[in-house]
Design a protein around this motif. Structure first.
Motif, short mmCIF file in Angstrom:
data_model
loop_
_atom_site.label_atom_id
_atom_site.label_comp_id
_atom_site.label_asym_id
_atom_site.label_seq_id
_atom_site.Cartn_x
_atom_site.Cartn_y
_atom_site.Cartn_z
N LYS A 153 -13.05 -36.00 5.71
CA LYS A 153 -12.52 -36.84 4.62
C LYS A 153 -13.61 -37.27 3.65
O LYS A 153 -13.38 -37.41 2.45
CB LYS A 153 -11.85 -38.09 5.20
N ASN A 154 -14.80 -37.55 4.18
CA ASN A 154 -15.90 -38.06 3.38
C ASN A 154 -17.18 -37.36 3.84
O ASN A 154 -17.83 -37.82 4.77
CB ASN A 154 -16.02 -39.58 3.55
N PRO A 155 -17.55 -36.26 3.20
CA PRO A 155 -18.71 -35.48 3.65
C PRO A 155 -20.06 -36.19 3.54
O PRO A 155 -21.02 -35.75 4.15
CB PRO A 155 -18.69 -34.25 2.74
N ALA A 156 -20.13 -37.27 2.77
CA ALA A 156 -21.40 -37.97 2.59
C ALA A 156 -21.19 -39.48 2.70
O ALA A 156 -21.41 -40.22 1.74
CB ALA A 156 -22.02 -37.61 1.25
N PRO A 157 -20.78 -39.97 3.87
CA PRO A 157 -20.51 -41.40 3.98
C PRO A 157 -21.78 -42.24 4.03
O PRO A 157 -22.81 -41.81 4.54
CB PRO A 157 -19.75 -41.51 5.31
N SER A 158 -21.69 -43.43 3.47
CA SER A 158 -22.78 -44.39 3.57
C SER A 158 -22.77 -44.98 4.98
O SER A 158 -21.82 -44.78 5.75
CB SER A 158 -22.59 -45.52 2.55
N VAL A 159 -23.81 -45.74 5.31
CA VAL A 159 -23.85 -46.40 6.62
C VAL A 159 -22.64 -47.31 6.77
O VAL A 159 -21.99 -47.33 7.82
CB VAL A 159 -25.17 -47.18 6.80
N GLN A 160 -22.30 -48.06 5.74
CA GLN A 160 -21.13 -48.96 5.81
C GLN A 160 -19.84 -48.17 6.01
O GLN A 160 -18.97 -48.60 6.76
CB GLN A 160 -21.04 -49.83 4.56
N GLU A 161 -19.72 -47.03 5.35
CA GLU A 161 -18.52 -46.20 5.52
C GLU A 161 -18.45 -45.61 6.92
O GLU A 161 -17.37 -45.48 7.49
CB GLU A 161 -18.49 -45.10 4.45
N ILE A 162 -19.60 -45.26 7.48
CA ILE A 162 -19.62 -44.76 8.86
C ILE A 162 -19.20 -45.88 9.81
O ILE A 162 -18.35 -45.68 10.68
CB ILE A 162 -21.02 -44.23 9.25
N LYS A 163 -19.74 -47.07 9.63
CA LYS A 163 -19.38 -48.20 10.48
C LYS A 163 -17.89 -48.48 10.39
O LYS A 163 -17.22 -48.68 11.41
CB LYS A 163 -20.17 -49.45 10.09
N ALA A 164 -17.35 -48.49 9.18
CA ALA A 164 -15.93 -48.76 8.99
C ALA A 164 -15.08 -47.64 9.60
O ALA A 164 -14.05 -47.90 10.24
CB ALA A 164 -15.61 -48.92 7.51
N GLY A 165 -15.52 -46.41 9.43
CA GLY A 165 -14.77 -45.27 9.94
C GLY A 165 -14.80 -45.15 11.45
O GLY A 165 -13.91 -44.55 12.05
N MET A 166 -15.83 -45.70 12.08
CA MET A 166 -15.99 -45.58 13.52
C MET A 166 -15.62 -46.85 14.27
O MET A 166 -15.65 -46.87 15.50
CB MET A 166 -17.44 -45.21 13.85
N GLU A 167 -15.22 -47.91 13.57
CA GLU A 167 -15.04 -49.21 14.21
C GLU A 167 -13.92 -49.26 15.25
O GLU A 167 -13.94 -50.13 16.13
CB GLU A 167 -14.83 -50.30 13.17
N ASN A 168 -12.98 -48.35 15.22
CA ASN A 168 -11.90 -48.38 16.20
C ASN A 168 -12.27 -47.72 17.52
O ASN A 168 -11.50 -47.76 18.47
CB ASN A 168 -10.64 -47.73 15.63
N ASN A 169 -13.45 -47.09 17.59
CA ASN A 169 -13.93 -46.51 18.83
C ASN A 169 -14.89 -47.50 19.48
O ASN A 169 -15.86 -47.91 18.87
CB ASN A 169 -14.68 -45.19 18.57
N LEU A 170 -14.62 -47.85 20.70
CA LEU A 170 -15.45 -48.82 21.41
C LEU A 170 -16.50 -48.12 22.25
O LEU A 170 -16.19 -47.20 23.00
CB LEU A 170 -14.59 -49.71 22.29
N CYS A 171 -17.73 -48.56 22.13
CA CYS A 171 -18.83 -48.08 22.95
C CYS A 171 -19.48 -49.29 23.60
O CYS A 171 -19.92 -50.20 22.90
CB CYS A 171 -19.86 -47.33 22.11
N ARG A 172 -19.54 -49.29 24.91
CA ARG A 172 -20.12 -50.43 25.61
C ARG A 172 -21.56 -50.18 26.03
O ARG A 172 -22.19 -51.04 26.61
CB ARG A 172 -19.27 -50.76 26.82
N CYS A 173 -22.07 -48.99 25.75
CA CYS A 173 -23.44 -48.66 26.17
C CYS A 173 -24.49 -49.12 25.16
O CYS A 173 -25.67 -49.10 25.46
CB CYS A 173 -23.57 -47.15 26.36
N GLY A 174 -24.08 -49.45 23.97
CA GLY A 174 -25.03 -49.91 22.97
C GLY A 174 -25.69 -48.79 22.19
O GLY A 174 -26.81 -48.94 21.72
N ALA A 175 -25.01 -47.66 22.05
CA ALA A 175 -25.58 -46.52 21.33
C ALA A 175 -25.19 -46.54 19.85
O ALA A 175 -25.29 -45.53 19.18
CB ALA A 175 -25.11 -45.22 21.98
N HIS A 176 -24.80 -47.68 19.34
CA HIS A 176 -24.25 -47.76 17.99
C HIS A 176 -25.19 -47.22 16.91
O HIS A 176 -24.75 -46.45 16.05
CB HIS A 176 -23.85 -49.20 17.67
N MET A 177 -26.44 -47.58 16.93
CA MET A 177 -27.37 -47.10 15.90
C MET A 177 -27.58 -45.59 16.02
O MET A 177 -27.67 -44.90 15.02
CB MET A 177 -28.71 -47.85 15.98
#
Length: 86
Positions: free
Chosen positions: A45-69
């Protein structure tokens, strides 16, 4: 419908899969398939997302290991790879 296994073509991992391995963006593996599939869809959908767009696009996936960065770094790297390294 594409599955995590269907992203690879002829045994070659998809750029998102490769980036998740390279950037160690997976730990326990519980969220990894969903993260990779969501990231691949985001980059379609967005071949060149900004960091904010990546965060918004990935926010519904939960990761409990802390690999977010590392996940953000992997998505950015995959974006560049999918655009031919630019």
């Amino acid at each position: 419908m594409v599955t995590i296994e269907g992203l690879a073509i002829n045994g070659k991992l998809h750029p998102v899969q490769e980036a998740f391995v390279k950037y160690d963006a997976l730990q326990c593996g519980y969220c990894t398939p969903g993260m990779i599939m969501n990231a691949a869809g985001l980059l379609i959908k967005n071949p060149a997302p900004s960091v904010q767009e990546i965060k918004a696009g990935m926010e519904n996936n939960l990761c409990r290991c802390g690999a977010h960065m590392r996940i953000i770094e992997a998505v950015q790297a995959a974006s560049k790879e999918m655009k031919g390294g630019k």
